[in-house]
Design a protein around this motif. Sequence first.
Motif, PDB file in Angstrom:
ATOM      1  N   LEU A 150       0.852  -1.187   0.000  1.00 35.74           N
ATOM      2  CA  LEU A 150       0.000   0.000   0.000  1.00 35.74           C
ATOM      3  C   LEU A 150       0.885   1.233   0.000  1.00 35.74           C
ATOM      4  O   LEU A 150       1.692   1.412   0.917  1.00 35.74           O
ATOM      5  CB  LEU A 150      -0.863   0.020   1.266  1.00 35.74           C
ATOM      6  CG  LEU A 150      -1.951  -1.031   1.366  1.00 35.74           C
ATOM      7  CD1 LEU A 150      -2.453  -1.154   2.790  1.00 35.74           C
ATOM      8  CD2 LEU A 150      -3.106  -0.662   0.456  1.00 35.74           C
ATOM      9  N   ARG A 151       0.757   2.057  -1.014  1.00 40.55           N
ATOM     10  CA  ARG A 151       1.509   3.301  -1.038  1.00 40.55           C
ATOM     11  C   ARG A 151       0.576   4.473  -0.803  1.00 40.55           C
ATOM     12  O   ARG A 151      -0.459   4.590  -1.468  1.00 40.55           O
ATOM     13  CB  ARG A 151       2.181   3.508  -2.398  1.00 40.55           C
ATOM     14  CG  ARG A 151       3.506   2.847  -2.512  1.00 40.55           C
ATOM     15  CD  ARG A 151       4.156   3.245  -3.832  1.00 40.55           C
ATOM     16  NE  ARG A 151       5.175   2.280  -4.155  1.00 40.55           N
ATOM     17  CZ  ARG A 151       6.451   2.372  -3.763  1.00 40.55           C
ATOM     18  NH1 ARG A 151       6.857   3.426  -3.081  1.00 40.55           N
ATOM     19  NH2 ARG A 151       7.319   1.434  -4.077  1.00 40.55           N
ATOM     20  N   PHE A 152       0.975   5.338   0.134  1.00 38.86           N
ATOM     21  CA  PHE A 152       0.235   6.566   0.392  1.00 38.86           C
ATOM     22  C   PHE A 152       1.176   7.701   0.027  1.00 38.86           C
ATOM     23  O   PHE A 152       2.219   7.870   0.663  1.00 38.86           O
ATOM     24  CB  PHE A 152      -0.160   6.654   1.866  1.00 38.86           C
ATOM     25  CG  PHE A 152      -1.001   5.487   2.327  1.00 38.86           C
ATOM     26  CD1 PHE A 152      -2.365   5.462   2.081  1.00 38.86           C
ATOM     27  CD2 PHE A 152      -0.424   4.404   2.981  1.00 38.86           C
ATOM     28  CE1 PHE A 152      -3.142   4.382   2.490  1.00 38.86           C
ATOM     29  CE2 PHE A 152      -1.192   3.319   3.392  1.00 38.86           C
ATOM     30  CZ  PHE A 152      -2.557   3.314   3.142  1.00 38.86           C
ATOM     31  N   GLU A 153       0.847   8.455  -1.006  1.00 42.14           N
ATOM     32  CA  GLU A 153       1.762   9.489  -1.474  1.00 42.14           C
ATOM     33  C   GLU A 153       1.033  10.808  -1.687  1.00 42.14           C
ATOM     34  O   GLU A 153      -0.052  10.830  -2.271  1.00 42.14           O
ATOM     35  CB  GLU A 153       2.417   9.052  -2.785  1.00 42.14           C
ATOM     36  CG  GLU A 153       3.283   7.819  -2.611  1.00 42.14           C
ATOM     37  CD  GLU A 153       3.727   7.208  -3.932  1.00 42.14           C
ATOM     38  OE1 GLU A 153       4.887   6.799  -4.022  1.00 42.14           O
ATOM     39  OE2 GLU A 153       2.910   7.141  -4.866  1.00 42.14           O
ATOM     40  N   PHE A 154       1.629  11.886  -1.233  1.00 41.01           N
ATOM     41  CA  PHE A 154       1.063  13.229  -1.408  1.00 41.01           C
ATOM     42  C   PHE A 154      -0.355  13.326  -0.829  1.00 41.01           C
ATOM     43  O   PHE A 154      -1.256  13.856  -1.475  1.00 41.01           O
ATOM     44  CB  PHE A 154       1.069  13.637  -2.895  1.00 41.01           C
ATOM     45  CG  PHE A 154       2.385  13.403  -3.569  1.00 41.01           C
ATOM     46  CD1 PHE A 154       3.433  14.293  -3.387  1.00 41.01           C
ATOM     47  CD2 PHE A 154       2.593  12.282  -4.352  1.00 41.01           C
ATOM     48  CE1 PHE A 154       4.662  14.073  -3.987  1.00 41.01           C
ATOM     49  CE2 PHE A 154       3.820  12.049  -4.960  1.00 41.01           C
ATOM     50  CZ  PHE A 154       4.859  12.948  -4.783  1.00 41.01           C
ATOM     51  N   LEU A 155      -0.540  12.785   0.361  1.00 39.14           N
ATOM     52  CA  LEU A 155      -1.840  12.903   1.037  1.00 39.14           C
ATOM     53  C   LEU A 155      -1.735  13.976   2.105  1.00 39.14           C
ATOM     54  O   LEU A 155      -0.670  14.184   2.697  1.00 39.14           O
ATOM     55  CB  LEU A 155      -2.226  11.591   1.724  1.00 39.14           C
ATOM     56  CG  LEU A 155      -2.302  10.323   0.899  1.00 39.14           C
ATOM     57  CD1 LEU A 155      -2.826   9.173   1.764  1.00 39.14           C
ATOM     58  CD2 LEU A 155      -3.187  10.505  -0.323  1.00 39.14           C
ATOM     59  N   THR A 156      -2.849  14.651   2.394  1.00 42.01           N
ATOM     60  CA  THR A 156      -2.903  15.598   3.499  1.00 42.01           C
ATOM     61  C   THR A 156      -4.200  15.383   4.272  1.00 42.01           C
ATOM     62  O   THR A 156      -5.211  14.964   3.689  1.00 42.01           O
ATOM     63  CB  THR A 156      -2.860  17.056   2.985  1.00 42.01           C
ATOM     64  OG1 THR A 156      -3.730  17.178   1.863  1.00 42.01           O
ATOM     65  CG2 THR A 156      -1.469  17.463   2.562  1.00 42.01           C
ATOM     66  N   ASN A 157      -4.142  15.660   5.568  1.00 47.61           N
ATOM     67  CA  ASN A 157      -5.335  15.594   6.441  1.00 47.61           C
ATOM     68  C   ASN A 157      -6.107  14.290   6.257  1.00 47.61           C
ATOM     69  O   ASN A 157      -7.323  14.295   6.142  1.00 47.61           O
ATOM     70  CB  ASN A 157      -6.267  16.778   6.147  1.00 47.61           C
ATOM     71  CG  ASN A 157      -5.518  18.087   6.186  1.00 47.61           C
ATOM     72  OD1 ASN A 157      -4.860  18.380   7.173  1.00 47.61           O
ATOM     73  ND2 ASN A 157      -5.577  18.862   5.117  1.00 47.61           N
ATOM     74  N   SER A 158      -5.400  13.184   6.242  1.00 45.08           N
ATOM     75  CA  SER A 158      -6.052  11.907   5.951  1.00 45.08           C
ATOM     76  C   SER A 158      -5.965  10.955   7.129  1.00 45.08           C
ATOM     77  O   SER A 158      -5.219  11.199   8.084  1.00 45.08           O
ATOM     78  CB  SER A 158      -5.430  11.289   4.705  1.00 45.08           C
ATOM     79  OG  SER A 158      -5.725  12.098   3.578  1.00 45.08           O
ATOM     80  N   LYS A 159      -6.733   9.896   7.048  1.00 42.94           N
ATOM     81  CA  LYS A 159      -6.793   8.905   8.125  1.00 42.94           C
ATOM     82  C   LYS A 159      -6.822   7.515   7.532  1.00 42.94           C
ATOM     83  O   LYS A 159      -7.595   7.253   6.616  1.00 42.94           O
ATOM     84  CB  LYS A 159      -8.121   9.046   8.873  1.00 42.94           C
ATOM     85  CG  LYS A 159      -8.088   9.939  10.039  1.00 42.94           C
ATOM     86  CD  LYS A 159      -9.399   9.783  10.792  1.00 42.94           C
ATOM     87  CE  LYS A 159      -9.634  11.058  11.535  1.00 42.94           C
ATOM     88  NZ  LYS A 159     -11.000  11.509  11.522  1.00 42.94           N
ATOM     89  N   VAL A 160      -6.032   6.639   8.094  1.00 44.91           N
ATOM     90  CA  VAL A 160      -6.110   5.231   7.707  1.00 44.91           C
ATOM     91  C   VAL A 160      -6.410   4.492   9.000  1.00 44.91           C
ATOM     92  O   VAL A 160      -5.628   4.572   9.949  1.00 44.91           O
ATOM     93  CB  VAL A 160      -4.769   4.755   7.105  1.00 44.91           C
ATOM     94  CG1 VAL A 160      -4.834   3.270   6.769  1.00 44.91           C
ATOM     95  CG2 VAL A 160      -4.435   5.576   5.857  1.00 44.91           C
ATOM     96  N   LEU A 161      -7.556   3.853   9.103  1.00 46.20           N
ATOM     97  CA  LEU A 161      -7.875   3.222  10.370  1.00 46.20           C
ATOM     98  C   LEU A 161      -8.612   1.914  10.211  1.00 46.20           C
ATOM     99  O   LEU A 161      -9.356   1.720   9.243  1.00 46.20           O
ATOM    100  CB  LEU A 161      -8.678   4.170  11.279  1.00 46.20           C
ATOM    101  CG  LEU A 161     -10.078   4.573  10.907  1.00 46.20           C
ATOM    102  CD1 LEU A 161     -10.900   4.781  12.152  1.00 46.20           C
ATOM    103  CD2 LEU A 161     -10.031   5.858  10.121  1.00 46.20           C
ATOM    104  N   ASP A 162      -8.334   1.028  11.163  1.00 43.31           N
ATOM    105  CA  ASP A 162      -9.066  -0.217  11.253  1.00 43.31           C
ATOM    106  C   ASP A 162      -9.001  -1.042   9.964  1.00 43.31           C
ATOM    107  O   ASP A 162     -10.022  -1.425   9.407  1.00 43.31           O
ATOM    108  CB  ASP A 162     -10.539   0.103  11.618  1.00 43.31           C
ATOM    109  CG  ASP A 162     -11.306  -1.140  12.035  1.00 43.31           C
ATOM    110  OD1 ASP A 162     -10.652  -2.119  12.425  1.00 43.31           O
ATOM    111  OD2 ASP A 162     -12.543  -1.126  11.935  1.00 43.31           O
ATOM    112  N   ILE A 163      -7.800  -1.264   9.484  1.00 42.17           N
ATOM    113  CA  ILE A 163      -7.640  -2.218   8.387  1.00 42.17           C
ATOM    114  C   ILE A 163      -6.488  -3.166   8.727  1.00 42.17           C
ATOM    115  O   ILE A 163      -5.653  -2.865   9.574  1.00 42.17           O
ATOM    116  CB  ILE A 163      -7.391  -1.554   7.012  1.00 42.17           C
ATOM    117  CG1 ILE A 163      -6.135  -0.709   7.050  1.00 42.17           C
ATOM    118  CG2 ILE A 163      -8.581  -0.751   6.541  1.00 42.17           C
ATOM    119  CD1 ILE A 163      -5.636  -0.389   5.663  1.00 42.17           C
TER     120      ILE A 163
END
Length: 279
Positions: A150-163
């Motif tokens: 999983l790549r997260f690139e150039f994100l702002t104000n984000s949330k990754v939860l419960d996975i």
Amino acid sequence: MALKLSLLAMLLFLLLASTSKAHASVFDVTSATYGAKPDSDVSKALAKAWSDACGLPSASKVVVPSGTYKLKEATFRGPCKARIEMQVRGTLQAPADTGQLTRPNTWVGFQYIDMLTLSGGGTFDGQGALAWSQNDYHKNKNCKPIPVKLRFEFLTNSKVLDITSLNSKNFHMHVFWCNYTTFQYLTITAPDKSENTDGIHIGASTSINITHAKIGTGDDCVSIGDDSHQITVIDVTRGPGHGISIGSLGRYKEEKDVTMIIVKNCTLTNTQNGVRIKT
Ligand SMILES: *[C@@H]1O[C@H](CO)[C@@H](O)[C@H](O)[C@H]1NC(C)=O
Ligand SMILES: *[C@@H]1O[C@H](CO)[C@@H](O)[C@H](O)[C@H]1NC(C)=O
Ligand SMILES: *[C@@H]1O[C@H](CO)[C@@H](O)[C@H](O)[C@H]1NC(C)=O
């Protein structure tokens, strides 16, 4: 009477305010419009649902319901017109054979998004067993690259939860050039012997919080690369793995500093290290 009326009006207002906040248009990949079916490849259905949701001028939610779905690749790219959520309740499964993947370096990518939420209690299953036996580029610099899950690139104000991230072929999660983003209640699992399966690697990012994660993997549980600032790691538990690492640093010229790293209340069992700096 006037008081009662205004109270009623206020209740009504509160009710409306709360429903409008909760209301996001739902894009279910298994709906007739997108046609995803369990046990078949959902790459196209997901891409179409994402593009419709992302183009919507109000809040939207892409839903992968429970069930197991195959996924060759996915890139979820912004900018989107409003806040967007991806709710994965089921399991998305990568091809076991790296040769079947269509891209050399990413299985699932999220890019250029403000206010993304990735959630749902579901699983990203990398089916990595076959790849680990081929992942020998410490010894063989010419071998084929194996994709990061999983790549997260150039994100702002984000949330990754419960996975849950299961049996990644390479790094589970790679966070690059992201700001103000939190990772909460994640479960990251791969066997002790799996090569290069870092849990969460962070680079060139500012204000990233990782809390309440259970990480057990074959390489670093969390690793923090150059140009990272204000990274907070709290309540991370489990093991195995190589622990929490700052680095590797200093391999390349022009690398930028790492500043303000906080690691607090983590319990790592059967890991090679607790916290270390690798230079
Ligand atoms: C994150 O912040 C840095 C430093 O302020 C900035 O250079 C970068 O463009 C920001 N990244 C994003 C995706 O907004
Ligand atoms: C991360 O945690 C710190 C300390 O608890 C807090 O000040 C900061 O606002 C949090 N950042 C995000 C993006 O949630
Ligand atoms: C420390 O972590 C443990 C296990 O995750 C948690 O149960 C506990 O509440 C945390 N303590 C503090 C003070 O945050």
